[in-house]
Scaffold this motif. Structure first.
Motif, PDB file in Angstrom:
ATOM      1  N   LEU A 122      -1.953   6.229   3.631  1.00 28.61           N
ATOM      2  CA  LEU A 122      -2.143   5.574   4.919  1.00 28.61           C
ATOM      3  C   LEU A 122      -2.356   6.648   5.978  1.00 28.61           C
ATOM      4  O   LEU A 122      -1.598   7.631   6.038  1.00 28.61           O
ATOM      5  CB  LEU A 122      -0.940   4.707   5.280  1.00 28.61           C
ATOM      6  N   THR A 123      -3.376   6.463   6.797  1.00 30.59           N
ATOM      7  CA  THR A 123      -3.667   7.402   7.874  1.00 30.59           C
ATOM      8  C   THR A 123      -3.480   6.695   9.211  1.00 30.59           C
ATOM      9  O   THR A 123      -4.026   5.613   9.427  1.00 30.59           O
ATOM     10  CB  THR A 123      -5.102   7.946   7.767  1.00 30.59           C
ATOM     11  N   GLU A 164      -0.260   9.857   5.044  1.00 24.44           N
ATOM     12  CA  GLU A 164       0.950   9.802   4.227  1.00 24.44           C
ATOM     13  C   GLU A 164       0.663   9.068   2.926  1.00 24.44           C
ATOM     14  O   GLU A 164       0.347   7.873   2.930  1.00 24.44           O
ATOM     15  CB  GLU A 164       2.069   9.084   4.982  1.00 24.44           C
ATOM     16  N   PRO A 165       0.743   9.743   1.771  1.00 26.99           N
ATOM     17  CA  PRO A 165       0.582   9.055   0.487  1.00 26.99           C
ATOM     18  C   PRO A 165       1.814   8.234   0.164  1.00 26.99           C
ATOM     19  O   PRO A 165       2.943   8.658   0.436  1.00 26.99           O
ATOM     20  CB  PRO A 165       0.398  10.201  -0.504  1.00 26.99           C
ATOM     21  N   PHE A 166       1.600   7.036  -0.389  1.00 23.70           N
ATOM     22  CA  PHE A 166       2.759   6.200  -0.722  1.00 23.70           C
ATOM     23  C   PHE A 166       2.654   5.556  -2.099  1.00 23.70           C
ATOM     24  O   PHE A 166       3.603   4.936  -2.562  1.00 23.70           O
ATOM     25  CB  PHE A 166       2.954   5.106   0.337  1.00 23.70           C
ATOM     26  N   ALA A 167       1.511   5.710  -2.770  1.00 24.48           N
ATOM     27  CA  ALA A 167       1.375   5.138  -4.116  1.00 24.48           C
ATOM     28  C   ALA A 167       0.330   5.917  -4.903  1.00 24.48           C
ATOM     29  O   ALA A 167      -0.504   6.632  -4.333  1.00 24.48           O
ATOM     30  CB  ALA A 167       1.004   3.665  -4.041  1.00 24.48           C
ATOM     31  N   ALA A 184       3.436   1.724   7.449  1.00 22.89           N
ATOM     32  CA  ALA A 184       3.432   1.088   8.766  1.00 22.89           C
ATOM     33  C   ALA A 184       3.898  -0.350   8.614  1.00 22.89           C
ATOM     34  O   ALA A 184       3.278  -1.144   7.911  1.00 22.89           O
ATOM     35  CB  ALA A 184       2.037   1.146   9.375  1.00 22.89           C
ATOM     36  N   LYS A 185       4.982  -0.726   9.269  1.00 16.06           N
ATOM     37  CA  LYS A 185       5.565  -2.053   9.095  1.00 16.06           C
ATOM     38  C   LYS A 185       4.649  -3.168   9.582  1.00 16.06           C
ATOM     39  O   LYS A 185       4.734  -4.290   9.097  1.00 16.06           O
ATOM     40  CB  LYS A 185       6.909  -2.117   9.821  1.00 16.06           C
ATOM     41  N   THR A 186       3.799  -2.871  10.560  1.00 14.77           N
ATOM     42  CA  THR A 186       2.996  -3.932  11.180  1.00 14.77           C
ATOM     43  C   THR A 186       1.715  -4.227  10.423  1.00 14.77           C
ATOM     44  O   THR A 186       0.962  -5.104  10.819  1.00 14.77           O
ATOM     45  CB  THR A 186       2.622  -3.540  12.616  1.00 14.77           C
ATOM     46  N   THR A 187       1.413  -3.518   9.330  1.00 15.28           N
ATOM     47  CA  THR A 187       0.127  -3.692   8.680  1.00 15.28           C
ATOM     48  C   THR A 187       0.147  -4.668   7.517  1.00 15.28           C
ATOM     49  O   THR A 187      -0.902  -5.061   7.025  1.00 15.28           O
ATOM     50  CB  THR A 187      -0.397  -2.349   8.147  1.00 15.28           C
ATOM     51  N   ALA A 188       1.308  -5.047   7.028  1.00 13.07           N
ATOM     52  CA  ALA A 188       1.341  -5.921   5.854  1.00 13.07           C
ATOM     53  C   ALA A 188       2.387  -7.008   6.016  1.00 13.07           C
ATOM     54  O   ALA A 188       3.433  -6.819   6.622  1.00 13.07           O
ATOM     55  CB  ALA A 188       1.634  -5.107   4.588  1.00 13.07           C
ATOM     56  N   ALA A 189       2.059  -8.157   5.448  1.00 20.61           N
ATOM     57  CA  ALA A 189       3.014  -9.274   5.432  1.00 20.61           C
ATOM     58  C   ALA A 189       3.579  -9.394   4.040  1.00 20.61           C
ATOM     59  O   ALA A 189       2.947  -9.029   3.057  1.00 20.61           O
ATOM     60  CB  ALA A 189       2.320 -10.581   5.838  1.00 20.61           C
ATOM     61  N   LYS A 190       4.794  -9.879   3.937  1.00 19.83           N
ATOM     62  CA  LYS A 190       5.403 -10.036   2.618  1.00 19.83           C
ATOM     63  C   LYS A 190       4.699 -11.134   1.838  1.00 19.83           C
ATOM     64  O   LYS A 190       4.488 -12.216   2.353  1.00 19.83           O
ATOM     65  CB  LYS A 190       6.894 -10.381   2.769  1.00 19.83           C
ATOM     66  N   PRO A 191       4.284 -10.862   0.602  1.00 19.89           N
ATOM     67  CA  PRO A 191       3.613 -11.892  -0.199  1.00 19.89           C
ATOM     68  C   PRO A 191       4.546 -13.033  -0.537  1.00 19.89           C
ATOM     69  O   PRO A 191       5.739 -12.827  -0.803  1.00 19.89           O
ATOM     70  CB  PRO A 191       3.183 -11.132  -1.456  1.00 19.89           C
ATOM     71  N   THR A 211      -4.541   1.713  11.829  1.00 19.83           N
ATOM     72  CA  THR A 211      -4.193   2.335  10.562  1.00 19.83           C
ATOM     73  C   THR A 211      -5.343   2.203   9.561  1.00 19.83           C
ATOM     74  O   THR A 211      -6.184   1.316   9.673  1.00 19.83           O
ATOM     75  CB  THR A 211      -2.928   1.708   9.963  1.00 19.83           C
ATOM     76  N   LYS A 212      -5.340   3.095   8.578  1.00 21.40           N
ATOM     77  CA  LYS A 212      -6.389   3.094   7.560  1.00 21.40           C
ATOM     78  C   LYS A 212      -5.787   3.418   6.205  1.00 21.40           C
ATOM     79  O   LYS A 212      -5.023   4.371   6.060  1.00 21.40           O
ATOM     80  CB  LYS A 212      -7.467   4.130   7.918  1.00 21.40           C
ATOM     81  N   LEU A 213      -6.140   2.608   5.209  1.00 24.61           N
ATOM     82  CA  LEU A 213      -5.710   2.858   3.835  1.00 24.61           C
ATOM     83  C   LEU A 213      -6.902   3.346   3.027  1.00 24.61           C
ATOM     84  O   LEU A 213      -8.017   2.828   3.166  1.00 24.61           O
ATOM     85  CB  LEU A 213      -5.151   1.576   3.210  1.00 24.61           C
ATOM     86  N   SER A 214      -6.663   4.322   2.158  1.00 23.07           N
ATOM     87  CA  SER A 214      -7.751   4.877   1.353  1.00 23.07           C
ATOM     88  C   SER A 214      -7.230   5.326   0.002  1.00 23.07           C
ATOM     89  O   SER A 214      -6.021   5.544  -0.190  1.00 23.07           O
ATOM     90  CB  SER A 214      -8.406   6.067   2.074  1.00 23.07           C
ATOM     91  N   VAL A 215      -8.155   5.462  -0.946  1.00 22.20           N
ATOM     92  CA  VAL A 215      -7.845   5.945  -2.297  1.00 22.20           C
ATOM     93  C   VAL A 215      -8.731   7.146  -2.567  1.00 22.20           C
ATOM     94  O   VAL A 215      -9.973   7.051  -2.458  1.00 22.20           O
ATOM     95  CB  VAL A 215      -8.096   4.857  -3.363  1.00 22.20           C
TER      96      VAL A 215
END
Length: 209
Positions: free
Chosen positions: A166-167, A173-176, A200-207, A154-158
């Motif tokens: 997220l690509t 898919e834009p999310f923010a 994508a659920k697997t890319t981030a952990a809950k802070p 996965t790739k995040l970009s601005v």
């Protein structure tokens, strides 16, 4: 008659021997040092080595892609909100001094190459190679230029409008939306993976609080 000639010859030889038997002058050195002066000696000496401070500075790499000063996070005032309304994500506000607040409440501080919670807990650090390490994100994130990639593909970009997307598998898919985030894309992406719901659920952990 012969005796006179003999005596005359002996006299000539004697005078010649006397003339050749005088003191011999020392041979002059082909490389006389008489002409060497202090000035000429200094001219022949090589110039002193340049000091470390005199070395010409190499041009610095341009943009955030270079990761100036290692993993230092560039800051800018911005506000990040979710694209889809009705979710659990709250507005995130980042000030130029690095203060982060969520839904108006202090949450963290970005300083140098790290993000610390308001309670002083380290959440994430950006390494010199661009990798993200900390208990706020899952392992495998790394900056490549101004994009944040994960080892799962996965790739995040601005983009220049501040849209965070997220690509994955060629689909974006834009999310923010980060108002003012285009000038500090890395800060916007770090805030997104720390406090936003990434598709994508697997890319981030809950802070951790």
């Amino acid at each position: 008659m012969k005796t006179r000639l003999f005596l005359a010859s002996a006299l000539v030889l004697s005078l010649a021997a006397t003339a050749c038997g005088g003191e011999k002058k020392p041979a002059e050195s082909p490389e006389s040092t008489a002409g060497i002066t202090e000035t000429s000696a200094q001219e022949d000496m090589p110039p002193p080595p340049a000091k470390e401070g005199d070395a010409p500075a190499t041009p610095a790499a341009e943009g955030e892609a270079a990761g100036a000063a290692g993993g230092v996070i560039k800051l800018a005032a911005m506000k990040i909100v979710p694209v889809k309304k009705g979710g659990k994500d709250k507005p995130i506000e980042l000030k130029e001094d690095g203060t982060v607040s969520i839904d108006g409440k202090p949450a963290a501080t970005i300083k140098g190459d790290s993000v610390d919670s308001s309670g002083g807990t380290s959440m994430v650090t950006v390494g010199v190679d661009g990798s993200l390490v900390g208990n706020g994100v899952s392992p495998g994130y790394k900056f490549e230029g101004d994009e944040l990639v994960h080892e799962n593909g996965t790739k995040l970009s601005v983009d220049d409008e501040g849209t965070i997307s997220l690509t994955k598998d060629g689909k974006t898919e834009p999310f923010a939306k980060a108002e003012g985030g285009a000038s500090a894309k890395r800060a916007a992406l770090i805030a997104a993976v720390l406090w936003m719901t990434v598709p994508a659920k697997t890319t981030a952990a809950k802070p951790k609080k």
